[in-house]
Design a protein around this motif. Structure first.
Motif, PDB file in Angstrom:
ATOM      1  N   ASP A  63       1.009  -1.296   0.282  1.00  0.00           N
ATOM      2  CA  ASP A  63       0.016   0.175   0.121  1.00  0.00           C
ATOM      3  C   ASP A  63       0.825   1.420  -0.313  1.00  0.00           C
ATOM      4  O   ASP A  63       1.670   1.216   0.810  1.00  0.00           O
ATOM      5  N   ASP A  64       0.774   2.256  -0.803  1.00  0.00           N
ATOM      6  CA  ASP A  64       1.283   3.582  -0.889  1.00  0.00           C
ATOM      7  C   ASP A  64       0.953   4.062   0.087  1.00  0.00           C
ATOM      8  O   ASP A  64       0.479   5.369  -0.218  1.00  0.00           O
ATOM      9  N   ARG A  65       1.356   3.969   1.659  1.00  0.00           N
ATOM     10  CA  ARG A  65       1.313   5.007   2.502  1.00  0.00           C
ATOM     11  C   ARG A  65       2.038   4.965   3.222  1.00  0.00           C
ATOM     12  O   ARG A  65       2.102   3.753   3.799  1.00  0.00           O
ATOM     13  N   CYS A  66       2.499   6.039   3.953  1.00  0.00           N
ATOM     14  CA  CYS A  66       4.054   5.872   5.574  1.00  0.00           C
ATOM     15  C   CYS A  66       2.043   5.391   6.300  1.00  0.00           C
ATOM     16  O   CYS A  66       1.412   6.293   6.858  1.00  0.00           O
ATOM     17  N   ALA A  67       2.377   5.033   7.476  1.00  0.00           N
ATOM     18  CA  ALA A  67       2.089   4.153   8.918  1.00  0.00           C
ATOM     19  C   ALA A  67       2.256   5.965   9.809  1.00  0.00           C
ATOM     20  O   ALA A  67       1.499   6.415  10.155  1.00  0.00           O
ATOM     21  N   HIS A  68       3.435   6.762   9.463  1.00  0.00           N
ATOM     22  CA  HIS A  68       3.140   7.828  10.291  1.00  0.00           C
ATOM     23  C   HIS A  68       2.309   8.516  10.165  1.00  0.00           C
ATOM     24  O   HIS A  68       1.167   8.730  10.671  1.00  0.00           O
ATOM     25  N   ARG A  69       2.799   9.784   8.828  1.00  0.00           N
ATOM     26  CA  ARG A  69       1.816  10.301   8.739  1.00  0.00           C
ATOM     27  C   ARG A  69       0.956   9.745   7.626  1.00  0.00           C
ATOM     28  O   ARG A  69       0.348  11.532   6.754  1.00  0.00           O
ATOM     29  N   PHE A  70       1.143   9.115   6.617  1.00  0.00           N
ATOM     30  CA  PHE A  70       0.154   8.283   5.341  1.00  0.00           C
ATOM     31  C   PHE A  70       0.394   9.438   4.562  1.00  0.00           C
ATOM     32  O   PHE A  70       0.107   9.993   2.779  1.00  0.00           O
TER      33      PHE A  70
END
Length: 357
Positions: A63-70
């Motif tokens: 998924d193209d989304r960092c868990a921190h600040r998306f």
């Protein structure tokens, strides 16, 4: 002000498509996305934003989304076989787990600090992704000539159309449109009455064959592939069209598939496979297919809505698409009943006895 209601779609629930393998980019597109040749690269499959990269020598999808600040990981950088988010430097390994947080390296990494990784493989120089592998009952689509000795394969750059993947599939297999959309390019418009072939279901494929009139070859361009057409179409969006050319009896295959970006857009892939010959440059065949696509695209993108509708009027000459639509509906319904029903609907063979030899 009243709004005209949209026609009823062929099927409401597209979730069953998540169980299939879909190509999301060519190998060349991934390697060209960044000077490193390893990505990252942003793609979208069934409305889901993904990042593709090569880590530890293997192509991965998550998924193209960092868990921190998306922030989008596709805006990041591949560093030491990890994807680094370029917002705060969080780094992810090939499983999607966070392995480094620069702001507080001394603290334990939170368990939720991860992004979802998806099954991903390279085949036919295309990157394939399967979003839901829990049932594990689908395979990479059939391609007759990728490994056949004496055949030359050319992977054409992908292209996006503003239409549903189902529409693009029907366009490629539509036997009635040749005389009107491709007169003098692929077909002699004098032959405007299409054949009605036997259409069989075999091991997850729709199979059928036609033999266009050989005399048409004299009225078509020299490089127009004209011969007997044998289709093997792996559900839901792949087509292996194998020809035996009339002009010299050599083999020529057009292999195509569509990636459903979302309900109204698809990314399309084409591989041209042909018998090796002297003085037969790739660009000639690529250019001819581009002409064909330019004839098709405005017509297909004019179809509204972009999704196939159950309210469209069909004829017996639409047999191929009618059978295709029937199978899609069955798969959608079967998926709601679970793995066994879906696998049975996908793999049960059905012989068409309506056309006699």
């Amino acid at each position: 002000m009243t709004t005209q209601p949209l026609p009823k779609p062929l099927y409401e629930d597209r979730a069953f498509l998540r169980h299939f393998w879909h190509p999301v980019c060519t190998l060349d597109e991934l390697e060209s996305a960044h000077p490193s040749g390893r990505g990252p690269m942003a793609v979208t499959l069934l409305g889901q934003r993904l990042v593709i990269a090569k880590l530890n020598g293997k192509i991965v999808a998550m998924d193209d989304r960092c868990a921190h600040r998306f922030a989008a990981l596709s805006k990041g950088t591949v560093v030491d076989d990890t994807i680094r988010c370029n917002y705060h430097g969080w780094r992810y390994d090939s499983s999607g787990k966070t392995v480094h947080i620069p702001a507080c390296p001394e603290l334990p990494i939170p368990r939720k600090a991860a992004t979802t990784a998806h099954e991903c493989v390279l085949k036919y120089d295309l990157v394939w992704v399967r979003l839901d592998s829990t049932w594990d009952c689908t395979e990479i689509p059939y391609f007759s000539d990728w490994d056949t000795p004496g055949m030359r394969n050319v992977v054409v750059p992908s292209y996006v159309w503003s239409t549903a993947a189902e529409r693009r599939w029907e366009n490629f297999t539509d036997l009635s449109h040749f005389a009107f959309v491709h007169p003098g390019t692929l077909y002699d418009p004098a032959y405007d009455r299409p054949p009605i072939p036997a259409v069989d279901r075999v091991d997850g494929e729709l199979r059928f064959a036609i033999a266009p009139p050989p005399e048409m070859i004299d009225k078509l361009p020299e490089n127009a592939p004209m011969g007997t057409f044998t289709y093997r179409c792996t559900m839901p969006f792949s087509i292996n069209l194998k020809l035996q050319l009339y002009k010299d009896s050599s083999a020529f295959t057009l292999w195509t598939t569509s990636c459903p970006i979302d309900e109204t857009h698809c990314r399309n892939f084409l591989i041209i496979s042909r018998a090796e010959k002297a003085d037969d440059p790739d660009h000639v065949h690529i250019a001819f297919q581009k002409v064909v696509l330019q004839e098709d695209q405005p017509i297909i993108e004019s179809q509204f809505p972009a999704e196939i509708s159950a309210e469209e009027v069909s004829l017996p000459t639409d047999k191929v698409s009618n059978q295709y639509r029937k199978w899609l509906r069955e798969l959608s319904v079967a998926a709601a009943a679970g793995k066994e029903a879906f696998a049975r609907a996908l793999t049960t063979s059905v012989k068409d006895e309506s056309v006699k030899a």
